[in-house]
Design an enzyme around this catalytic site. Structure first.
Site, short mmCIF file in Angstrom:
data_model
loop_
_atom_site.label_atom_id
_atom_site.label_comp_id
_atom_site.label_asym_id
_atom_site.label_seq_id
_atom_site.Cartn_x
_atom_site.Cartn_y
_atom_site.Cartn_z
N ARG A 1 0.83 -1.22 0.00
CA ARG A 1 0.00 0.00 0.00
C ARG A 1 0.86 1.27 0.00
O ARG A 1 0.54 2.26 0.62
CB ARG A 1 -0.97 0.00 1.18
N GLU B 1 -1.47 7.15 13.80
CA GLU B 1 -0.42 7.30 14.82
C GLU B 1 -1.04 7.27 16.21
O GLU B 1 -0.48 6.68 17.15
CB GLU B 1 0.31 8.64 14.63
N ARG C 1 -1.60 3.83 17.16
CA ARG C 1 -0.38 2.99 17.19
C ARG C 1 0.53 3.37 18.35
O ARG C 1 1.60 2.80 18.51
CB ARG C 1 0.41 3.13 15.88
N GLU D 1 1.09 13.18 5.54
CA GLU D 1 2.20 14.14 5.73
C GLU D 1 2.88 14.43 4.38
O GLU D 1 3.20 15.57 4.07
CB GLU D 1 3.22 13.57 6.73
C1 1HE Z 1 1.93 -2.10 5.70
C2 1HE Z 1 1.48 -0.81 6.01
C3 1HE Z 1 2.35 0.03 6.75
C4 1HE Z 1 -0.08 -1.82 4.91
N1 1HE Z 1 3.55 -0.46 7.09
N2 1HE Z 1 3.14 -2.53 6.05
N3 1HE Z 1 0.14 3.56 8.88
C5 1HE Z 1 -0.90 2.84 9.31
O1 1HE Z 1 -1.06 2.58 10.48
C6 1HE Z 1 -1.81 2.31 8.23
C7 1HE Z 1 -1.73 0.81 8.22
N4 1HE Z 1 -2.38 0.24 7.05
C8 1HE Z 1 -3.73 0.11 6.94
O2 1HE Z 1 -4.52 0.56 7.76
C9 1HE Z 1 -4.22 -0.65 5.75
O3 1HE Z 1 -3.17 -1.45 5.27
C10 1HE Z 1 -4.72 0.25 4.58
C11 1HE Z 1 -6.04 0.92 4.97
C12 1HE Z 1 -3.69 1.29 4.20
C13 1HE Z 1 -4.95 -0.63 3.33
O4 1HE Z 1 -5.80 -1.73 3.64
P1 1HE Z 1 -5.85 -2.98 2.66
O5 1HE Z 1 -6.91 -3.91 3.19
O6 1HE Z 1 -6.00 -2.53 1.25
O7 1HE Z 1 -4.40 -3.67 2.74
P2 1HE Z 1 -3.78 -4.61 3.90
O8 1HE Z 1 -4.23 -6.03 3.68
O9 1HE Z 1 -4.03 -4.05 5.26
O10 1HE Z 1 -2.22 -4.48 3.65
C14 1HE Z 1 -1.58 -5.12 2.55
C15 1HE Z 1 -0.15 -5.36 2.96
O11 1HE Z 1 0.49 -4.09 3.19
C16 1HE Z 1 -0.05 -6.10 4.30
O12 1HE Z 1 1.14 -6.87 4.24
P3 1HE Z 1 1.10 -8.45 3.91
O13 1HE Z 1 2.54 -8.86 3.99
O14 1HE Z 1 0.22 -9.05 4.96
O15 1HE Z 1 0.51 -8.57 2.53
C17 1HE Z 1 0.15 -5.00 5.29
O16 1HE Z 1 0.80 -5.40 6.47
C18 1HE Z 1 1.02 -4.06 4.51
N5 1HE Z 1 0.94 -2.69 5.01
N6 1HE Z 1 0.23 -0.67 5.52
C19 1HE Z 1 3.92 -1.71 6.75
N7 1HE Z 1 2.02 1.26 7.06
C20 1HE Z 1 7.36 9.62 10.14
S1 1HE Z 1 6.06 9.38 11.16
C21 1HE Z 1 4.77 8.72 10.22
C22 1HE Z 1 4.03 7.77 11.09
C23 1HE Z 1 3.03 6.95 10.34
O17 1HE Z 1 2.86 7.03 9.16
S2 1HE Z 1 2.13 5.92 11.36
C24 1HE Z 1 0.86 5.33 10.32
C25 1HE Z 1 1.20 4.03 9.71
#
Ligand code: 1HE
Length: 272
Positions: A39, A145, A148, A125
């Site tokens: 993603r 965030e 988390r 961001e």
């Molecule tokens: C990830 C990440 C990620 C997906 N880091 N691997 N960001 C978040 O907390 C958002 C986290 N992600 C989500 O809530 C969802 O993934 C989505 C809404 C974005 C998309 O959902 P979906 O159903 O289309 O995909 P999915 O099945 O959740 O994810 C597909 C894969 O991407 C899956 O990995 P897989 O190995 O199981 O296939 C997920 O783990 C992976 N994935 N998002 C790592 N963020 C400098 S400070 C900034 C601080 C932040 O940005 S904190 C917010 C982080």
């Protein structure tokens, strides 16, 4: 050679996969986050690749379109890389993002971000560094965030409150509120709201228009305007006058003014 050893050798010679695709289209270029299977979560490698692309824009590129491959713009920070970071490493990492994201906001050319699907955490961001944002109806905005147990680190606490107000950022982080594309548009995240699948065409159209501006005008809008907006009235008005004097003294500005007066330039038209 046995099959297993051959596989190892093939792996080590393969070029690393590009996580940010670059495409030149005349006076504009497209930068696409290219990690749809995660993603477009921002790993260190990906952010550094973005930096390298921005630092090596070919001559003649006058505007950029930033968009994401797959069903989402960007899922924010790659959480898999966060797990083992110490406090000092966390500060250094955040400062690295600041440096690179500043390069987007205060770089050499304006950036139009095209948003769809998840625009969350570091993805929001990143989007907030762009100069114009176009959102498709599928876009949604959040700061996970808060849930988390971490904080913003990519400039979100500075840039996003300037777009939508600190009260909305606090609401999103405290309560986990997710803004829809319509809510984000009304709040001021995106200036344009288009139907699903139409964002890139709109972003390209806007970038082409931006690329046709006089360079001094684009410079003033990228570098002077956001700083003037942070100044008190007295210093702000002086800086505005300085920038105005510089821009209007450019030969390009003189030509454009003559074109209008001699009926060669378009008039401002009411829409519709
Ligand atoms: C990830 C990440 C990620 C997906 N880091 N691997 N960001 C978040 O907390 C958002 C986290 N992600 C989500 O809530 C969802 O993934 C989505 C809404 C974005 C998309 O959902 P979906 O159903 O289309 O995909 P999915 O099945 O959740 O994810 C597909 C894969 O991407 C899956 O990995 P897989 O190995 O199981 O296939 C997920 O783990 C992976 N994935 N998002 C790592 N963020 C400098 S400070 C900034 C601080 C932040 O940005 S904190 C917010 C982080």
């Amino acid at each position: 050679m046995p099959a297993a050893r051959q596989t190892t050798r093939n792996k080590s010679t393969r070029a690393p996969r590009s996580l940010v695709a670059f495409e030149r289209r005349g006076a504009i270029s497209l930068l696409r986050l290219e990690r749809p299977e995660k993603r477009n979560a921002l790993s260190d490698t990906m952010v550094q690749e973005l930096d390298a692309r921005l630092g090596a824009l070919p001559e003649g590129v006058k505007a950029l379109v930033l968009h994401g491959a797959g069903r989402h713009f960007c899922a924010g920070l790659d959480l898999a890389e966060l797990a083992e970071r110490s406090a000092a490493e966390g500060v250094a990492h955040s400062r690295m993002w600041h440096r690179i994201f500043d390069r987007i906001q205060f770089g050499s050319v304006p950036v139009v971000a095209v948003l769809h699907g998840a625009v969350v955490g570091g993805g929001l961001e990143l989007a907030s560094c762009a100069h114009v944002r176009v959102a498709e109806s599928s876009a949604f905005y959040a700061f996970p965030e808060g849930q988390r147990g971490i904080f913003l680190g990519g400039g979100g606490s500075v840039r996003v409150p300037r777009l939508i107000g600190a009260h909305r950022v606090a609401d999103m982080m405290l309560t986990g509120r997710v803004l829809s594309a319509e809510e984000g548009h009304a709040a001021g995240i995106a200036s344009y709201l288009v139907r699903a699948g139409e964002g890139l065409a709109k972003g390209i159209e806007l970038a082409r228009r931006i690329a046709s501006n006089a360079p001094a005008t684009n410079y003033a809008l990228m570098h002077a305007l956001p700083r003037i907006a942070e100044l008190g009235q007295d210093a702000g008005l002086l800086m505005e006058s300085l920038m105005a004097g510089i821009a209007q003294s450019e030969p390009e500005a003189k030509k454009r003014m003559r074109d209008f007066l001699e009926k060669r330039a378009s008039k401002v038209k009411r829409r519709g």
